[in-house]
Design a protein around this motif. Structure first.
Motif, PDB file in Angstrom:
ATOM      1  N   UNK A  50       4.853   8.763   3.015  1.00  0.00           N
ATOM      2  CA  UNK A  50       5.845   8.500   1.899  1.00  0.00           C
ATOM      3  C   UNK A  50       4.943   7.398   0.683  1.00  0.00           C
ATOM      4  N   UNK A 101       5.652   4.073   1.252  1.00  0.00           N
ATOM      5  CA  UNK A 101       7.191   2.817   1.604  1.00  0.00           C
ATOM      6  C   UNK A 101       6.252   1.698   2.572  1.00  0.00           C
ATOM      7  N   UNK A 146      19.464  12.603   5.643  1.00  0.00           N
ATOM      8  CA  UNK A 146      17.578  13.202   5.330  1.00  0.00           C
ATOM      9  C   UNK A 146      17.431  11.463   5.413  1.00  0.00           C
ATOM     10  N   UNK A 166       4.280  20.196   0.845  1.00  0.00           N
ATOM     11  CA  UNK A 166       3.119  19.595   1.815  1.00  0.00           C
ATOM     12  C   UNK A 166       1.925  19.545   0.381  1.00  0.00           C
ATOM     13  N   UNK A 226       3.214  15.977  -0.506  1.00  0.00           N
ATOM     14  CA  UNK A 226       2.813  15.023   0.370  1.00  0.00           C
ATOM     15  C   UNK A 226       0.859  14.617   1.074  1.00  0.00           C
ATOM     16  N   UNK A 231      13.362  20.882  13.131  1.00  0.00           N
ATOM     17  CA  UNK A 231      13.095  19.779  13.224  1.00  0.00           C
ATOM     18  C   UNK A 231      12.023  19.515  12.268  1.00  0.00           C
ATOM     19  N   UNK A 232      11.380  20.890  12.386  1.00  0.00           N
ATOM     20  CA  UNK A 232       9.882  20.568  10.567  1.00  0.00           C
ATOM     21  C   UNK A 232      10.027  20.304   9.496  1.00  0.00           C
ATOM     22  N   UNK A 279      13.222  19.702   8.814  1.00  0.00           N
ATOM     23  CA  UNK A 279      13.904  17.945   8.668  1.00  0.00           C
ATOM     24  C   UNK A 279      13.121  17.020   7.720  1.00  0.00           C
ATOM     25  N   UNK A 280      12.058  16.980   9.259  1.00  0.00           N
ATOM     26  CA  UNK A 280      11.208  15.490   8.717  1.00  0.00           C
ATOM     27  C   UNK A 280      10.131  15.523   7.684  1.00  0.00           C
ATOM     28  N   UNK A 304      11.436  16.928   5.214  1.00  0.00           N
ATOM     29  CA  UNK A 304      12.674  16.570   3.577  1.00  0.00           C
ATOM     30  C   UNK A 304      12.757  14.749   4.165  1.00  0.00           C
ATOM     31  N   UNK A 305      12.628  14.305   5.022  1.00  0.00           N
ATOM     32  CA  UNK A 305      12.713  12.501   5.013  1.00  0.00           C
ATOM     33  C   UNK A 305      11.636  12.206   4.678  1.00  0.00           C
ATOM     34  N   UNK A 306      10.740  12.748   4.886  1.00  0.00           N
ATOM     35  CA  UNK A 306       9.266  12.262   3.744  1.00  0.00           C
ATOM     36  C   UNK A 306       9.209  12.135   2.649  1.00  0.00           C
ATOM     37  N   UNK A 344      12.157  12.515   0.512  1.00  0.00           N
ATOM     38  CA  UNK A 344      13.261  11.178   0.097  1.00  0.00           C
ATOM     39  C   UNK A 344      12.510   9.673   0.397  1.00  0.00           C
ATOM     40  N   UNK A 345      11.918  10.243   1.535  1.00  0.00           N
ATOM     41  CA  UNK A 345      11.160   8.766   1.265  1.00  0.00           C
ATOM     42  C   UNK A 345      10.838   8.360   0.476  1.00  0.00           C
ATOM     43  N   UNK A 346       9.197   9.225   0.405  1.00  0.00           N
ATOM     44  CA  UNK A 346       8.290   9.067  -1.353  1.00  0.00           C
ATOM     45  C   UNK A 346       9.057   8.713  -2.167  1.00  0.00           C
TER      46      UNK A 346
END
Lengths: 304, 304
Positions: A195, A197, A210, B194, B197, B288-289, B291-292, B294-296, B298-300
Motif C-alpha cells: 500500500x 503506507x 474497506x 493485481x 498493486x 475474502x480475497x 475484500x483483501x 479492496x482494502x489493499x 484503498x490503503x494505497x
C-alpha cells in the motif's frame, strides 16, 4: 567475551556500539569505506542513548580477531553471504541470528557447527550515516537456545547485552516470541509494502468496511491458526502489538516498504514465505497470507 | 431524438462523436472540463485511431443549458455518477438513462435520481488526447438491458441500441444485461488491482503461475456471487484473461487502475472488488480475497 557483529545496519550498529562499552567489538562490513570510517571515527549513538563507541572494523573475516560471540545482523537478504564468510573459522564462537522471520538459524547451520542462539529484537534505530545511528525504540531483544545450545549460554549473552545498556531477556523457548513477531511482520510489512503506507493508524482502523484494520485482523487470525497448528503458544497477540505500535507518535517505516520503494530485494522469503510454508507443512489454509506473499514477490519482479 | 452524454471522457466521446453522425439524433455532452467543452463547441469532437470521426455536437458544463432529452448515456468515472446525475436529472424527466460505466452500483446510483434506467456494458476503449481529441483504441460491442429495479421500457432500449449500431457503435438490447456486465466486472476485478498493486503488465501477471492462481481465485469468488443471482455469464472471464495475455492482444497493457495509481488518481476499486464484496455480503457468499484486494488498494490510495 569478545564480540563480532556481522552487518552494521541500524540494528547491527546498535548492538556493536553498546557492546563496545563493555567488551572488545569487531564489526564486519560489506563496504571498504564503511569499515574505514568506523575505524577512524568510531560509532556514534544518539537518541535514547548518547555516546560514541570505539571499535574495530574490517571487510574480510580473516582480518578479524577470534571471538566468543558472533551476532549476524545483516538483513535476511545478506544472511547467506554473511554466514559463508565465517565458514570453517571461529571454532569457539556462539552465533546469534537476529533476522526477521523464520529460518535464519538453518541458513547459518549450513555453514558451520557453531552453537546457535535465536533472537528477535524489537529495538529500532535509524542509520544517519556509516558512523551515526539514532536509537529510537529501546524495546527488548529476546534470546533463546537453538537446537542443543545450553540455556546458560543464552543467559550469559543476555547478561552481556543488559550490561551494555540494551534491554534483553533470555527465554528457554523463543518460539512463542519469534512467532508473535513473525505474524506481526508478515502482516504489517506485507501490507505496508503493497500500500505504501507506513505503519500508521490505518492498520488498526475498522470503521469502514474497506478499512485496512479488517484485513490486518484477518491476516493475524490466519497467522494464529498456523501457529496453533505448529504447536506454538504465542507470547503476544500480534493484533495487540499492531494496535500498540500504531498509537506511537511517529509512524514506523517497515524495511519492506523501504525496500520496494528503493526497488531492492525484500525479506519476503524469510517472513511471508516462511509463514506460508509453515501453513503448508501443517496443512492449514492460509489464503490471505498466500495472496500477500505472491503480491510482494510480484512487486519485486516488477523492478526494471 | 435527443441524446445527452453525461461525462464526455474517452468512452463518452466515442458515443457522442459517433451518434452525432446520425441525422435523426441531436447530441449534447455534459462535462466538467471547460477546455474540453470549449474545444468541442468550437472545433467538434475528433476521434482518431480505430475510426476517424469528427462529431458536431453541443457541449456544456452547465446542466441548465441542456434541453430535455429522451436518452442519457452516463460515462463518468464510477465515483462521479451521483453528482453528475443529480445535476442532470431534470433533463431526463421523461427519458431513459443508460450507464456504460465500469463496475457495479452505477445503476443503483442513477435510480436514486431518475425513473427509467438502462443497464449497459461497453467494450470499446479510448484515451483522451487533449481538449476535443480522443484516441479510439479498441472497437467493441455494447449491451443494453433494463435495470430491474427501475427499468426502462424494452422498446426504448431497442431505439437506443439501434441508434448506436447505425452510428458505428454496435449495440444490442437484451432482456437481461447482467451477464456481460458481470463478465466484465469479474475480469476487471481479478486483473486490474493485481496490476495496480504489483506494477506488472497484464501479460506478466498471467505468466507468473502463482499470481495467475490468485487471479483465478478472485475470478472464482466473482463467479460464485454471480451464480447466486442466477446470472449467466456470456463468456468465461478466464478465457478472456488468457486471451488478453497474448503478445498480439494486451500482453504489454498496463491496467487502467495501474495508470490511475501511477498518476495518483482515485481508482474504481469500490465499484469493482468493492462491488463484488457488497453483493456477496447481501447474498451470503464469502469473498475474502476480493475484500483483501479492496482494502489493499484503498490503503494505497490513502498513502498519497
Amino acid at each position: 567475551m569478545k564480540v563480532c557483529v556481522v552487518g552494521a545496519g541500524a540494528i547491527g550498529s546498535l548492538f556493536a556500539a553498546h557492546l563496545a562499552k563493555v567488551t572488545e567489538v569487531a564489526v564486519l562490513t560489506r563496504r571498504e569505506e564503511h569499515a574505514r570510517a568506523l575505524n577512524e571515527h568510531g560509532l556514534r549513538v544518539s537518541g535514547r542513548h548518547d555516546f560514541t563507541a570505539r571499535l574495530t572494523a574490517a571487510t574480510a573475516a580473516f582480518d578479524l580477531p577470534d571471538f566468543g560471540l558472533g551476532i549476524i545482523a545483516t538483513k535476511a537478504t545478506g544472511l547467506e553471504a554473511a554466514a559463508a564468510s565465517l565458514e570453517q573459522r571461529f571454532p569457539n564462537a556462539t552465533i546469534m541470528t537476529v533476522q526477521n522471520g523464520l529460518g535464519a538459524e538453518d541458513v547459518v547451520r549450513r555453514h558451520g557447527e557453531w552453537p546457535l542462539v535465536s533472537a528477535v529484537t524489537f529495538m529500532s534505530g535509524t542509520k544517519h550515516s556509516d558512523t551515526h545511528v539514532e536509537y529510537i525504540l529501546d524495546t527488548a531483544t529476546w534470546l533463546g537456545p537453538y537446537g542443543d545450545t545450553p540455556f546458560e549460554r543464552v543467559q550469559e549473552i543476555a547478561g552481556l547485552l543488559v550490561d551494555s545498556g540494551l534491554r534483553a531477556e533470555a527465554l528457554p523457548d523463543l518460539r512463542p516470541a519469534q512467532w508473535s513477531k513473525l505474524i506481526f511482520n508478515a502482516t504489517v510489512n506485507g501490507v505496508s509494502a503493497l500500500t505504501g503506507l507506513p505503519h500508521d493508524p490505518h492498520f488498526a482502523a475498522e470503521g469502514d468496511v474497506a478499512d485496512l484494520g479488517h484485513l490486518v485482523r484477518e491476516l493475524v487470525e490466519e497467522g494464529k491458526r498456523v501457529a496453533a497448528a505448529a504447536g506454538v503458544d504465542l507470547r503476544d497477540d500480534p493484533w495487540e502489538m499492531n494496535v500498540l505500535a500504531t498509537k506511537r507518535g511517529s509512524a514506523h517505516y517497515p524495511s519492506m516498504l523501504e525496500d520496494v520503494e528503493a526497488q531492492r530485494p525484500t525479506e519476503v522469503e524469510l517472513i511471508n514465505g516462511a509463514l506460508v510454508r509453515e501453513a503448508e507443512r501443517c496443512d492449514v489454509p492460509a489464503p490471505l497470507h498466500t495472496a500477500l506473499y505472491r503480491l510482494v514477490k510480484a512487486r519485486e519482479a516488477s523492478y526494471a | 431524438m435527443k441524446v445527452c452524454v453525461v461525462g464526455c471522457g474517452a468512452v463518452g466521446s466515442l458515443f457522442a462523436a459517433n451518434l452525432a453522425q446520425l441525422d435523426d439524433v441531436e447530441v449534447w455532452a455534459y462535462d466538467q472540463a471547460e477546455e474540453h467543452v470549449e474545444a468541442i463547441n468550437e472545433r467538434g469532437l475528433r476521434l482518431s485511431g480505430a475510426g476517424d470521426v469528427v462529431g458536431r455536437l453541443r457541449a456544456t458544463s452547465d446542466a441548465e443549458e441542456l434541453p430535455e432529452c429522451e436518452f442519457g448515456i452516463v460515462a463518468t468515472k464510477a465515483m462521479h455518477t451521483s453528482p453528475a446525475i443529480q445535476a442532470t436529472a431534470p433533463v431526463f424527466a421523461n427519458g431513459c438513462v443508460a450507464t456504460v460505466q465500469n463496475g457495479l452500483g452505477n445503476e443503483e446510483a442513477l435510480a436514486e435520481h431518475v425513473d427509467r434506467v438502462i443497464r449497459g456494458t461497453t467494450f470499446p476503449a479510448g484515451k483522451l488526447l487533449g481538449p476535443g481529441r480522443v484516441q479510439w483504441e479498441v472497437k467493441g460491442d455494447t449491451t443494453f438491458g433494463p435495470f430491474e429495479a427501475s427499468p426502462a421500457p424494452l422498446r426504448e432500449i431497442e431505439r437506443l441500441a439501434d441508434a448506436c449500431t447505425r452510428a458505428g457503435m454496435p449495440a444490442q438490447a437484451v432482456a437481461d444485461a447482467r451477464g456481460p456486465q458481470w463478465r466484465k466486472v469479474i475480469f476487471n476485478a481479478a486483473t486490474n488491482p493485481i496490476g495496480a498493486l504489483t506494477g506488472l503488465t497484464h501479460g506478466r501477471v498471467c505468466e507468473d503461475t502463482a499470481l495467475r492462481r490468485l487471479v483465478s481465485d478472485l475470478v472464482d469468488e466473482g463467479k460464485a456471487v454471480a451464480a447466486a443471482q442466477e446470472i449467466v455469464l456470456d463468456a468465461d472471464p478466464e478465457d478472456l484473461i488468457d486471451h488478453a495475455a497474448k503478445p498480439e492482444v494486451a500482453y504489454d497493457h498496463k491496467a487502467s487502475m495501474l495508470q490511475d495509481v501511477e498518476g495518483r488518481r482515485p481508482t474504481e476499486i469500490d465499484y469493482l472488488n468493492g462491488g463484488i464484496v457488497r453483493f456477496g455480503d447481501e447474498l451470503g457468499i464469502p469473498t475474502p480475497l476480493n475484500r483483501s484486494i479492496w482494502a489493499l488498494v484503498k490503503g494505497l490510495e490513502r498513502s498519497w
